[in-house]
Design a protein around this motif. Structure first.
Motif, PDB file in Angstrom:
ATOM      1  N   ILE A  96     -25.768  10.857  49.271  1.00 19.23           N
ATOM      2  CA  ILE A  96     -24.334  11.141  49.114  1.00 19.23           C
ATOM      3  C   ILE A  96     -23.595  10.871  50.433  1.00 19.23           C
ATOM      4  CG2 ILE A  96     -22.672  13.050  48.904  1.00 19.23           C
ATOM      5  CD1 ILE A  96     -23.626  12.796  46.275  1.00 19.23           C
ATOM      6  N   GLU A  97     -24.197  11.304  51.526  1.00 21.39           N
ATOM      7  CA  GLU A  97     -23.511  11.128  52.820  1.00 21.39           C
ATOM      8  C   GLU A  97     -23.417   9.639  53.183  1.00 21.39           C
ATOM      9  OE1 GLU A  97     -27.589  11.417  52.981  1.00 21.39           O
ATOM     10  OE2 GLU A  97     -26.305  12.982  52.152  1.00 21.39           O
ATOM     11  N   GLU A  98     -24.417   8.870  52.734  1.00 23.83           N
ATOM     12  CA  GLU A  98     -24.345   7.409  52.962  1.00 23.83           C
ATOM     13  C   GLU A  98     -23.203   6.811  52.144  1.00 23.83           C
ATOM     14  OE1 GLU A  98     -28.861   6.026  54.027  1.00 23.83           O
ATOM     15  OE2 GLU A  98     -28.473   6.579  51.943  1.00 23.83           O
ATOM     16  N   LEU A  99     -23.068   7.283  50.905  1.00 23.80           N
ATOM     17  CA  LEU A  99     -21.970   6.778  50.066  1.00 23.80           C
ATOM     18  C   LEU A  99     -20.620   7.137  50.709  1.00 23.80           C
ATOM     19  CD1 LEU A  99     -23.115   7.600  46.405  1.00 23.80           C
ATOM     20  CD2 LEU A  99     -23.137   5.367  47.561  1.00 23.80           C
ATOM     21  N   ALA A 100     -20.544   8.350  51.250  1.00 19.71           N
ATOM     22  CA  ALA A 100     -19.283   8.797  51.859  1.00 19.71           C
ATOM     23  C   ALA A 100     -18.925   7.939  53.073  1.00 19.71           C
ATOM     24  CB  ALA A 100     -19.375  10.269  52.239  1.00 19.71           C
ATOM     25  N   ALA A 101     -19.947   7.375  53.727  1.00 18.29           N
ATOM     26  CA  ALA A 101     -19.676   6.516  54.896  1.00 18.29           C
ATOM     27  C   ALA A 101     -19.210   5.126  54.461  1.00 18.29           C
ATOM     28  CB  ALA A 101     -20.941   6.408  55.757  1.00 18.29           C
ATOM     29  N   ILE A 102     -19.548   4.756  53.240  1.00 17.86           N
ATOM     30  CA  ILE A 102     -19.253   3.397  52.756  1.00 17.86           C
ATOM     31  C   ILE A 102     -17.961   3.343  51.934  1.00 17.86           C
ATOM     32  CG2 ILE A 102     -20.126   1.547  51.269  1.00 17.86           C
ATOM     33  CD1 ILE A 102     -22.957   2.538  51.811  1.00 17.86           C
ATOM     34  N   TYR A 103     -17.690   4.438  51.205  1.00 18.45           N
ATOM     35  CA  TYR A 103     -16.542   4.454  50.277  1.00 18.45           C
ATOM     36  C   TYR A 103     -15.472   5.442  50.751  1.00 18.45           C
ATOM     37  CZ  TYR A 103     -19.663   2.000  47.038  1.00 18.45           C
ATOM     38  OH  TYR A 103     -20.507   1.081  46.447  1.00 18.45           O
ATOM     39  N   ASP A 104     -14.245   5.231  50.305  1.00 17.93           N
ATOM     40  CA  ASP A 104     -13.155   6.150  50.654  1.00 17.93           C
ATOM     41  C   ASP A 104     -13.296   7.484  49.925  1.00 17.93           C
ATOM     42  OD1 ASP A 104     -11.307   4.541  52.393  1.00 17.93           O
ATOM     43  OD2 ASP A 104     -11.553   3.182  50.689  1.00 17.93           O
ATOM     44  N   ALA A 105     -13.805   7.425  48.705  1.00 17.29           N
ATOM     45  CA  ALA A 105     -14.032   8.667  47.958  1.00 17.29           C
ATOM     46  C   ALA A 105     -15.247   8.488  47.061  1.00 17.29           C
ATOM     47  CB  ALA A 105     -12.808   9.028  47.107  1.00 17.29           C
ATOM     48  N   VAL A 106     -16.001   9.573  46.917  1.00 15.89           N
ATOM     49  CA  VAL A 106     -17.174   9.577  46.046  1.00 15.89           C
ATOM     50  C   VAL A 106     -16.912  10.606  44.950  1.00 15.89           C
ATOM     51  CG1 VAL A 106     -19.664  10.021  45.911  1.00 15.89           C
ATOM     52  CG2 VAL A 106     -18.674   9.020  48.001  1.00 15.89           C
ATOM     53  N   ILE A 107     -17.072  10.186  43.698  1.00 16.76           N
ATOM     54  CA  ILE A 107     -16.770  11.083  42.582  1.00 16.76           C
ATOM     55  C   ILE A 107     -18.053  11.310  41.777  1.00 16.76           C
ATOM     56  CG2 ILE A 107     -15.355  11.401  40.502  1.00 16.76           C
ATOM     57  CD1 ILE A 107     -14.095   8.771  42.705  1.00 16.76           C
ATOM     58  N   LEU A 108     -18.465  12.564  41.685  1.00 16.60           N
ATOM     59  CA  LEU A 108     -19.691  12.879  40.948  1.00 16.60           C
ATOM     60  C   LEU A 108     -19.355  13.108  39.477  1.00 16.60           C
ATOM     61  CD1 LEU A 108     -21.344  15.332  43.528  1.00 16.60           C
ATOM     62  CD2 LEU A 108     -21.707  12.861  43.264  1.00 16.60           C
ATOM     63  N   ALA A 109     -19.927  12.250  38.631  1.00 18.61           N
ATOM     64  CA  ALA A 109     -19.683  12.346  37.178  1.00 18.61           C
ATOM     65  C   ALA A 109     -21.036  12.397  36.490  1.00 18.61           C
ATOM     66  CB  ALA A 109     -18.877  11.140  36.717  1.00 18.61           C
ATOM     67  N   ILE A 110     -21.897  13.299  36.986  1.00 18.19           N
ATOM     68  CA  ILE A 110     -23.302  13.263  36.536  1.00 18.19           C
ATOM     69  C   ILE A 110     -23.561  14.144  35.317  1.00 18.19           C
ATOM     70  CG2 ILE A 110     -24.133  12.676  38.860  1.00 18.19           C
ATOM     71  CD1 ILE A 110     -25.146  15.601  39.085  1.00 18.19           C
ATOM     72  N   GLY A 111     -22.499  14.726  34.751  1.00 13.97           N
ATOM     73  CA  GLY A 111     -22.671  15.495  33.522  1.00 13.97           C
ATOM     74  C   GLY A 111     -23.434  16.790  33.741  1.00 13.97           C
ATOM     75  N   ALA A 112     -24.048  17.266  32.670  1.00 11.48           N
ATOM     76  CA  ALA A 112     -24.802  18.524  32.718  1.00 11.48           C
ATOM     77  C   ALA A 112     -26.096  18.307  31.933  1.00 11.48           C
ATOM     78  CB  ALA A 112     -23.975  19.661  32.118  1.00 11.48           C
ATOM     79  N   PRO A 113     -27.055  17.603  32.547  1.00 17.71           N
ATOM     80  CA  PRO A 113     -28.237  17.204  31.773  1.00 17.71           C
ATOM     81  C   PRO A 113     -29.334  18.258  31.664  1.00 17.71           C
ATOM     82  CG  PRO A 113     -28.305  16.217  33.963  1.00 17.71           C
ATOM     83  CD  PRO A 113     -27.027  16.991  33.889  1.00 17.71           C
TER      84      PRO A 113
END
Ligand code: NAP
Length: 433
Positions: free
Chosen positions: A84-101
């Protein structure tokens, strides 16, 4: 240019992508990352296979995936392939849409006996989810039970009660169709810890039970309050209760060998059996002044060699991401978890509502993001992700690849079915040649 990463390609992820694409137009690049090689999450793995009309919404997501500024990044697991922290360094915003599995636990003795399965597993099994394709639920007994009074409980009970013929036109996977066809199941008991007025089932789904080829719904008329009490219900719930009252007033059809028994005011206390589930010990309940179920002390047993627990889901926690333990989803303020990190859908508000509920939800969070981060960033976006994944030897699957997988699933479909799903990642990737 703004760069967004959406983690999860189910309805919540796609509606958010649609909203961001609308807000930013050509000034956004949106990557929808999914751990599977196939998109659409709940639509593929959760919605019942005999509810094809609900799955048609995927056509709308296809259009989003095909737009120039949106990209599907399949076969990439956030948490192991990229952090997640790597994504935050690459993108302006990270949105978690992982549902409730994950299944909510019953928290009763016997829950871990063989033959007791959560609805995530059972639904995943008949829908060809790679994690559950080998679940092999025991269908050798005549009695099964489903715990819960929501639409998922209804799905599970209906699937257990349908004939092979009734799956015509569905995309149930072959292994489940064959196993259900051979099943000895004759009685499915659906336990609700409260009464008919408190069900979380919707009328359309409930009404279907009145038209099954081989199963009759059975409801005890004694479970209802006086008819005038229905007047205070909202229209949808009133419709559901009317359907339940019709079931209660109709004798089981002797030509139908199966029964679906609604056991209201019934709280499972424990599941017992010699090395596997054989029976559920249930306590009769009544409602207290707050509408909660309280035990009356009267207990009885119901035979069941398969017990499906369908009492709701939770979102798995992720390291470093604030989490609301009490509600089983990410801790968030109207979709914002922390700086640059957001959540949408069930990961934001828990497993409630219809597929369409995720649309306003996604649009609201997209607006929030737009207000906070504005235009023009300096992040690498997808080029950065591609470099990282390449350095780790991770091969991503694109939307075009997915279309090839889908075409291969169509080509191997049995007659009358739109597709025969691949149930392992290896088979999905093999279809790419
Ligand atoms: P749900 O609607 O929240 O229903 C959960 C059920 O489990 C409730 O009846 C609840 O009873 C019961 N329950 C909870 N804890 C329990 C316990 N410890 N012991 C016994 N019963 C317990 O959840 P769902 O069925 O998983 O559905 C999730 C969402 O997906 C819902 O919004 C649903 O409508 C939607 N969905 C829609 C469709 C469709 O439209 N066709 C199909 C499937 C799912 P209490 O009320 O007493 O807590």
């Amino acid at each position: 240019m703004r760069h967004f990463a959406i983690v999860g390609s189910g309805p919540a992820g796609f509606y958010t992508a649609e909203a961001l694409a609308k807000d930013y137009g050509e000034n956004a690049r949106i990557d929808i990352i999914d751990r599977y090689a196939v998109p659409y999450g709940l639509i593929r793995f959760g919605v019942a296979p005999d509810h094809q009309s609900l799955k048609a919404v995927a056509k709308r997501y296809d259009k989003v995936a095909e737009s120039d500024n949106v990209r599907l990044v399949g076969n990439v697991t956030v948490g192991s392939d990229v952090g997640i922290e790597e994504l935050a360094a690459i993108y302006d915003a990270v949105i978690l849409a992982i549902g409730a599995p994950h299944d909510r636990k019953l928290g009763i003795p016997g829950e871990d006996l063989p033959g007791v399965v959560g609805s995530a597993g059972f639904v995943g099994w008949y829908n060809g989810h790679p994690d559950f394709a080998h679940l092999d639920p025991p269908l050798d007994g005549t009695h099964a039970a489903v715990i819960g009074n929501g639409n998922v409980a209804l799905d599970c009970a209906r699937i257990l009660s349908k004939t092979r013929d009734e799956f015509q036109g569905s995309d149930i996977v072959g292994h489940a169709l064959d196993a259900l066809d051979r099943a000895a199941t004759r009685t499915v008991t659906i336990f609700g810890r409260r009464g008919p007025h408190q069900i979380a089932m919707t009328p359309k789904e409930l009404g279907e039970l009145g038209h099954l080829q081989a199963a009759s719904p059975i409801v005890d008329p004694a479970d209802f309050p006086p008819p005038e009490a229905d007047e205070g219900l909202d229209p949808g719930q009133r419709k559901s209760i009317t359907i339940l009252r019709e079931f209660a007033a109709t004798a089981p059809d002797p030509a139908k060998p199966k029964q679906m028994i609604f056991d209201f005011f019934a709280k499972p206390l424990r599941i017992e059996g010699e090395g596997r589930a054989e029976r559920v010990i249930v306590e009769r309940t009544r409602l207290d002044d707050g509408g909660r179920a309280v035990g009356t002390g009267e207990t009885y047993e119901v035979p069941a060699s398969l017990v499906v627990s369908a009492i709701g889901y939770s979102t798995p926690p992720m390291p470093g991401v604030a989490y609301d333990e009490a509600h089983g989803h990410f801790l968030n303020d109207h979709g914002q978890i922390s700086d640059q990190l957001y959540c949408v859908g069930w990961a934001r508000r828990g497993p409630t509502g219809t597929i369409g509920t995720n649309r306003p939800d996604g649009f609201e969070v997209a607006e929030k993001i737009a207000a906070q981060i504005g235009q023009g960033g300096r992040k690498d976006g997808r080029a950065g992700l591609d470099r990282l994944l390449e350095s780790r030897g991770v091969e991503l699957v694109t939307f075009r690849d997915w279309q090839k997988i889908e075409a291969a699933e169509g080509a191997r479909a049995r007659s009358g079915s739109p597709r025969e799903k691949f149930t392992s990642i290896a088979d999905m990737l093999a279809a790419l040649g």
